[in-house]
Design an enzyme around this catalytic site. Structure first.
Site, PDB file in Angstrom:
ATOM      1  CG  ASP A   9      -1.647   1.380   1.411  1.00 28.52           C
ATOM      2  OD1 ASP A   9      -2.664   1.377   0.342  1.00 28.52           O
ATOM      3  OD2 ASP A   9      -1.551   2.135   2.188  1.00 28.52           O
ATOM      4  CD  GLU A  47      -3.555  -1.926  -1.098  1.00 25.47           C
ATOM      5  OE1 GLU A  47      -3.592  -0.607  -1.355  1.00 25.47           O
ATOM      6  OE2 GLU A  47      -3.582  -2.541  -0.184  1.00 25.47           O
TER       7      GLU A  47
END
Length: 229
Positions: free
Chosen positions: A52, A124
């Protein structure tokens, strides 16, 4: 079977991992790790956290240089549209990520491989795994290939309802409304089917784990329908 599964995925994304364990961890959902009594670090949550951050850095750098005259607020909004859950889930579907995930039996049985939240988190995690395996350059290549492409199309995932409302208003006096068509599944895993109407005529339909998500999907389908006319 696991090694073959990982190899097929590597071919799919065009990247070969030096450390295969990183990839396996990225594809391992917590439900599978819990079911197999694996250590916490064997699931993909830590890699998701790292991925992320890498995604935010790379996308921010991209927008800073590509949108040279854009204001901070506009860049923030565009970045949010590119990295929102729905957009990342769509990126994950483009590489068929769901078919490579290791899910617990219960999660798999309830459609976890197609759930936006699980797909976006795993996507992610893959970014985080590539970053640890080869560094920022390779992670950036992956992000540019699968996230920072077709930006105009991905903008729709962020707030389709607002975009549709603006389209309808620009065409004059039209009434835009949404209606629940169906509710499926048990209370803990309910799925909503919503339809979007303009002047009482259905122009889009969407499904989701919440009414809001289903409405956004219905609005997205409505936008595509209007643009094709």
């Amino acid at each position: 079977m696991t090694d073959k599964k990982l190899s097929i995925f590597e071919e799919k994304i065009g990247y070969q991992f030096q450390n295969k364990t990183l990839l396996q961890n990225a594809l391992t959902h917590s439900s599978y790790a819990n079911e197999k009594h694996l250590a916490y670090e064997k699931n993909n949550e830590r890699l998701e956290f790292l991925g992320d951050a890498v995604l935010e850095l790379v996308s921010s750098d991209f927008l800073f240089h590509e949108q040279a005259k854009a204001e901070e607020g506009d860049m923030s909004k565009l970045r949010a549209s590119l990295v929102c859950e729905r957009s990342l889930a769509q990126c994950a579907r483009e590489i068929e990520l769901g078919t490579f995930l290791f899910l617990g039996k219960g999660e798999a049985a309830t459609g976890g491989a197609g759930r936006d939240s699980i797909l976006s988190d795993a996507f992610e995690a893959v970014i985080g795994a590539i970053y640890l395996d080869s560094g920022l350059k390779e992670a950036s290549h992956f992000i540019h290939a699968y996230v920072l492409s077709d930006i105009e199309h991905k903008k729709l995932f962020y707030d389709s309802k607002t975009i549709l409302q603006e389209m309808v208003q620009s065409q004059g006096s039209h009434e835009l409304s949404y209606r629940i068509i169906e509710e499926k599944g048990p209370d803990h895993c309910k799925e909503f089917v919503m339809a979007c109407y303009i002047n009482g005529k259905q122009i889009g339909m969407g499904t989701g784990r919440s009414k809001k998500v289903a409405e956004q999907e219905a609005a997205y389908q409505a936008i595509l329908s209007l643009r094709n006319k």
